[in-house]
Scaffold this active site. Structure first.
Site, PDB file in Angstrom:
ATOM      1  N   SER A  63      40.329  43.257  46.908  1.00 27.81           N
ATOM      2  CA  SER A  63      40.038  42.492  48.131  1.00 27.81           C
ATOM      3  C   SER A  63      39.770  43.420  49.312  1.00 27.81           C
ATOM      4  CB  SER A  63      41.230  41.593  48.471  1.00 27.81           C
ATOM      5  OG  SER A  63      41.616  40.842  47.345  1.00 27.81           O
TER       6      SER A  63
HETATM    7  N1  SAH Z   1      45.099  41.683  44.636  1.00 27.68           N
HETATM    8  C1  SAH Z   1      44.065  42.304  43.848  1.00 27.68           C
HETATM    9  C2  SAH Z   1      42.805  41.483  43.873  1.00 27.68           C
HETATM   10  C3  SAH Z   1      42.295  41.249  42.506  1.00 27.68           C
HETATM   11  S1  SAH Z   1      41.000  40.069  42.346  1.00 27.68           S
HETATM   12  C4  SAH Z   1      43.843  43.732  44.253  1.00 27.68           C
HETATM   13  O1  SAH Z   1      44.444  44.202  45.223  1.00 27.68           O
HETATM   14  O2  SAH Z   1      43.094  44.407  43.568  1.00 27.68           O
HETATM   15  C5  SAH Z   1      41.861  38.657  41.733  1.00 27.68           C
HETATM   16  C6  SAH Z   1      42.514  38.805  40.392  1.00 27.68           C
HETATM   17  O3  SAH Z   1      43.035  37.522  40.057  1.00 27.68           O
HETATM   18  C7  SAH Z   1      41.601  39.212  39.244  1.00 27.68           C
HETATM   19  O4  SAH Z   1      42.077  40.380  38.662  1.00 27.68           O
HETATM   20  C8  SAH Z   1      41.700  38.023  38.268  1.00 27.68           C
HETATM   21  O5  SAH Z   1      41.675  38.397  36.911  1.00 27.68           O
HETATM   22  C9  SAH Z   1      43.041  37.431  38.658  1.00 27.68           C
HETATM   23  N2  SAH Z   1      43.239  36.036  38.253  1.00 27.68           N
HETATM   24  C10 SAH Z   1      42.386  34.991  38.285  1.00 27.68           C
HETATM   25  N3  SAH Z   1      42.982  33.881  37.821  1.00 27.68           N
HETATM   26  C11 SAH Z   1      44.268  34.240  37.501  1.00 27.68           C
HETATM   27  C12 SAH Z   1      45.376  33.542  36.955  1.00 27.68           C
HETATM   28  N4  SAH Z   1      45.321  32.239  36.625  1.00 27.68           N
HETATM   29  N5  SAH Z   1      46.526  34.229  36.761  1.00 27.68           N
HETATM   30  C13 SAH Z   1      46.631  35.529  37.057  1.00 27.68           C
HETATM   31  N6  SAH Z   1      45.603  36.256  37.561  1.00 27.68           N
HETATM   32  C14 SAH Z   1      44.437  35.615  37.781  1.00 27.68           C
END
Ligand code: SAH
Length: 276
Positions: A114
């Site tokens: 993000s």
């Molecule tokens: N906070 C992260 C952002 C990652 S993007 C960072 O700092 O890098 C969002 C993430 O949410 C992705 O890796 C995706 O695989 C995950 N995601 C989507 N749906 C999800 C779910 N139901 N449970 C757990 N993770 C999920």
């Protein structure tokens, strides 16, 4: 960790010759706006070690934080945490030079880290919850969507404990490596479907989602402690785009009520179900 053949190079920032006047034009044009490049080169000149091996990433990170502050992020605790976590260590080494721009970056498997401004904004919102206002910290935090682990590392500096769930195994494993490198000990990583929350560790004082669903999953509300606050991107009414949604768990005369407010438009990857 260094014995892992897949462990990426953590050398940062790039050697001075890649940032200064002798930088290859391709690197300049493709990877970094001129202004940032000049700032980074100036930082490099100031921070150069006696042996000229490179610069300290602290100053580049401080500049990022200054820009976020100028753009309106004014919670000192959050700014300090963003100034502390080495974001370049959470992205591929080829993208490290962009790590301190306010932009999301690919982390593989179709997902993104993000934007720092959005991470900062959402965490600042969590600090507005009743318990966080009283205690000055985020308490026990549930993060849905660990991704590369960057936001979890920021949260770890502001919370008593962080439980972070990821549904993609390769990213869950990558986050473990990344967080090991920055020694974020109070983060517990769970491989699972975050829509179900994590009942064994509930209730949580703060819940933050890094992926946007159609609505707030009921499990998150069930696992939000009284006085707790949840912040999540959610598909906007009418299905066009996403909004940041805040839910506060208030208790009045012994009865729980969940107060929902809608905020600005955001763009997050979708919240999906099941694991992969
Ligand atoms: N906070 C992260 C952002 C990652 S993007 C960072 O700092 O890098 C969002 C993430 O949410 C992705 O890796 C995706 O695989 C995950 N995601 C989507 N749906 C999800 C779910 N139901 N449970 C757990 N993770 C999920």
């Amino acid at each position: 960790m260094s014995s892992d053949p897949n462990a990426k190079s953590r050398r940062f920032p790039l050697p001075l010759d890649k940032l200064g006047a002798g930088a290859a034009p391709k690197v300049r044009e493709v990877l970094m706006p001129q202004r940032h490049l000049r700032e980074a080169a100036a930082d490099a000149a100031r921070q150069q070690s006696p042996r000229g091996l490179g610069m300290d990433s602290d100053s580049v990170r401080r500049r990022m934080v200054q820009r976020l502050q100028q753009e309106g992020l004014n919670d000192e605790r959050v700014l300090q945490a963003l100034a502390t976590v080495p974001r370049h260590e959470f992205v591929d080494s080829a993208l490290a030079i962009q790590a301190y721009e306010d932009t999301s970056l690919p982390i593989g498997h179709g997902q993104t880290i993000s934007k720092p401004s959005v991470v900062g904004r959402m965490i600042a919102m969590l600090f507005g919850g009743a318990t966080a206002r009283q205690t000055g910290q985020l308490g026990k935090v549930l993060e849905i969507g660990t991704g590369c682990g960057y936001q979890a590392a920021v949260l770890a500096l502001l919370a008593r404990q962080v439980v972070s769930i990821e549904r993609l195994k390769p990213l869950h494993d990558k986050a473990r490596l990344n967080l090991g490198a920055v020694r974020a000990a109070s983060v517990r990583l769970i491989y699972g479907d975050g829509r179900l929350g994590h009942p064994p560790a509930a209730p949580f004082d703060s819940i933050i989602a890094a992926a946007g669903g159609e609505d707030i999953p009921p499990a998150w509300l069930a696992q939000l402690a009284p006085g707790g606050r949840l912040v999540a991107p959610t598909v906007a009414p009418g299905g066009r785009g996403q909004l940041l949604v805040v839910v506060d768990h208030q208790v009045e005369a012994g009865a729980s009520r969940f107060v929902r407010t809608e905020h600005e438009a955001v763009l997050f990857v979708p919240l999906k179900s099941g694991v992969m």
